[in-house]
Design a protein around this motif. Sequence first.
Motif, PDB file in Angstrom:
ATOM      1  N   SER A  22       0.823  -1.213   0.000  1.00 28.45           N
ATOM      2  CA  SER A  22       0.000   0.000   0.000  1.00 28.45           C
ATOM      3  C   SER A  22       0.853   1.258   0.000  1.00 28.45           C
ATOM      4  N   LEU A  23       1.896   1.281   0.823  1.00 31.92           N
ATOM      5  CA  LEU A  23       2.783   2.447   0.856  1.00 31.92           C
ATOM      6  C   LEU A  23       3.422   2.702  -0.507  1.00 31.92           C
ATOM      7  N   VAL A  24       3.864   1.635  -1.147  1.00 29.04           N
ATOM      8  CA  VAL A  24       4.501   1.782  -2.450  1.00 29.04           C
ATOM      9  C   VAL A  24       3.486   2.229  -3.496  1.00 29.04           C
TER      10      VAL A  24
ATOM     11  N   ARG B 193      15.511  10.368   4.500  1.00 30.14           N
ATOM     12  CA  ARG B 193      14.674  10.966   5.542  1.00 30.14           C
ATOM     13  C   ARG B 193      13.184  10.744   5.307  1.00 30.14           C
ATOM     14  N   SER B 194      12.838  10.224   4.161  1.00 27.71           N
ATOM     15  CA  SER B 194      11.440   9.983   3.829  1.00 27.71           C
ATOM     16  C   SER B 194      10.788   9.088   4.882  1.00 27.71           C
ATOM     17  N   VAL B 195       9.659   9.542   5.385  1.00 27.46           N
ATOM     18  CA  VAL B 195       8.913   8.766   6.371  1.00 27.46           C
ATOM     19  C   VAL B 195       8.497   7.427   5.759  1.00 27.46           C
ATOM     20  N   GLY B 196       8.070   7.455   4.500  1.00 27.34           N
ATOM     21  CA  GLY B 196       7.656   6.226   3.832  1.00 27.34           C
ATOM     22  C   GLY B 196       8.789   5.232   3.696  1.00 27.34           C
ATOM     23  N   LEU B 197       9.981   5.718   3.306  1.00 28.80           N
ATOM     24  CA  LEU B 197      11.127   4.817   3.178  1.00 28.80           C
ATOM     25  C   LEU B 197      11.548   4.244   4.524  1.00 28.80           C
ATOM     26  N   ARG B 198      11.496   5.076   5.554  1.00 30.60           N
ATOM     27  CA  ARG B 198      11.840   4.565   6.895  1.00 30.60           C
ATOM     28  C   ARG B 198      10.850   3.500   7.324  1.00 30.60           C
ATOM     29  N   ALA B 199       9.569   3.717   7.036  1.00 35.24           N
ATOM     30  CA  ALA B 199       8.551   2.723   7.380  1.00 35.24           C
ATOM     31  C   ALA B 199       8.786   1.424   6.611  1.00 35.24           C
ATOM     32  N   LEU B 200       9.121   1.545   5.324  1.00 34.70           N
ATOM     33  CA  LEU B 200       9.374   0.346   4.520  1.00 34.70           C
ATOM     34  C   LEU B 200      10.621  -0.391   4.989  1.00 34.70           C
ATOM     35  N   LYS B 201      11.606   0.329   5.443  1.00 32.64           N
ATOM     36  CA  LYS B 201      12.808  -0.329   5.962  1.00 32.64           C
ATOM     37  C   LYS B 201      12.470  -1.121   7.229  1.00 32.64           C
ATOM     38  N   ARG B 202      11.665  -0.532   8.088  1.00 29.37           N
ATOM     39  CA  ARG B 202      11.250  -1.241   9.310  1.00 29.37           C
ATOM     40  C   ARG B 202      10.385  -2.451   8.982  1.00 29.37           C
ATOM     41  N   LEU B 203       9.506  -2.288   7.997  1.00 26.39           N
ATOM     42  CA  LEU B 203       8.677  -3.419   7.582  1.00 26.39           C
ATOM     43  C   LEU B 203       9.532  -4.540   6.998  1.00 26.39           C
ATOM     44  N   ALA B 204      10.577  -4.174   6.248  1.00 22.44           N
ATOM     45  CA  ALA B 204      11.474  -5.192   5.676  1.00 22.44           C
ATOM     46  C   ALA B 204      12.175  -5.967   6.790  1.00 22.44           C
ATOM     47  N   ARG B 205      12.612  -5.263   7.820  1.00 19.18           N
ATOM     48  CA  ARG B 205      13.252  -5.947   8.957  1.00 19.18           C
ATOM     49  C   ARG B 205      12.271  -6.877   9.650  1.00 19.18           C
ATOM     50  N   ALA B 206      11.055  -6.394   9.850  1.00 15.45           N
ATOM     51  CA  ALA B 206      10.027  -7.225  10.493  1.00 15.45           C
ATOM     52  C   ALA B 206       9.716  -8.445   9.626  1.00 15.45           C
ATOM     53  N   ALA B 207       9.671  -8.249   8.320  1.00 14.44           N
ATOM     54  CA  ALA B 207       9.402  -9.362   7.412  1.00 14.44           C
ATOM     55  C   ALA B 207      10.504 -10.404   7.483  1.00 14.44           C
ATOM     56  N   ARG B 208      11.756  -9.973   7.507  1.00 11.97           N
ATOM     57  CA  ARG B 208      12.866 -10.929   7.581  1.00 11.97           C
ATOM     58  C   ARG B 208      12.803 -11.747   8.868  1.00 11.97           C
ATOM     59  N   ARG B 209      12.379 -11.121   9.963  1.00  4.94           N
ATOM     60  CA  ARG B 209      12.270 -11.842  11.239  1.00  4.94           C
ATOM     61  C   ARG B 209      11.150 -12.878  11.207  1.00  4.94           C
ATOM     62  N   ARG B 210      10.086 -12.605  10.450  1.00  7.06           N
ATOM     63  CA  ARG B 210       8.903 -13.475  10.451  1.00  7.06           C
ATOM     64  C   ARG B 210       8.748 -14.262   9.160  1.00  7.06           C
ATOM     65  N   MET B 211       9.748 -14.292   8.315  1.00 12.20           N
ATOM     66  CA  MET B 211       9.637 -14.854   6.970  1.00 12.20           C
ATOM     67  C   MET B 211       9.085 -16.278   6.947  1.00 12.20           C
ATOM     68  N   ALA B 212       9.411 -17.085   7.918  1.00 10.46           N
ATOM     69  CA  ALA B 212       8.935 -18.472   7.942  1.00 10.46           C
ATOM     70  C   ALA B 212       7.408 -18.558   8.073  1.00 10.46           C
TER      71      ALA B 212
END
Length: 107
Positions: A13-15, A27-46
Amino acid sequence: ELEPQAIATVALSLVKLGAASPEDGRRSVGLRALKRLARAARRRMAAFNAQDLDSLASAYARLGLPRWGAKLASAIAAAAVALGTKRCTPRHLANVLWGVAKLSSGC
């Protein structure tokens, strides 16, 4: 912590909304949010299913730049392999492969 479906849906949705653009810089709020989501995704990928992987790969592939995309591409590819063809439809596999290839190439 967000569920895999929520992570994939929010990222896509953000994209799609254009909330995160490479031109906006780090500094983009959207990019920072996507970076955090990517980290969360990697932790929960299974825990991701084929549709979630499809959406996640599509979202980050459309964004198309971040250097952290390679880590995510690798995690998405490994999760898709773990799901196998019995739990992934051909459409999901094709979309995941496209997304991983685009993320890996940085195009």
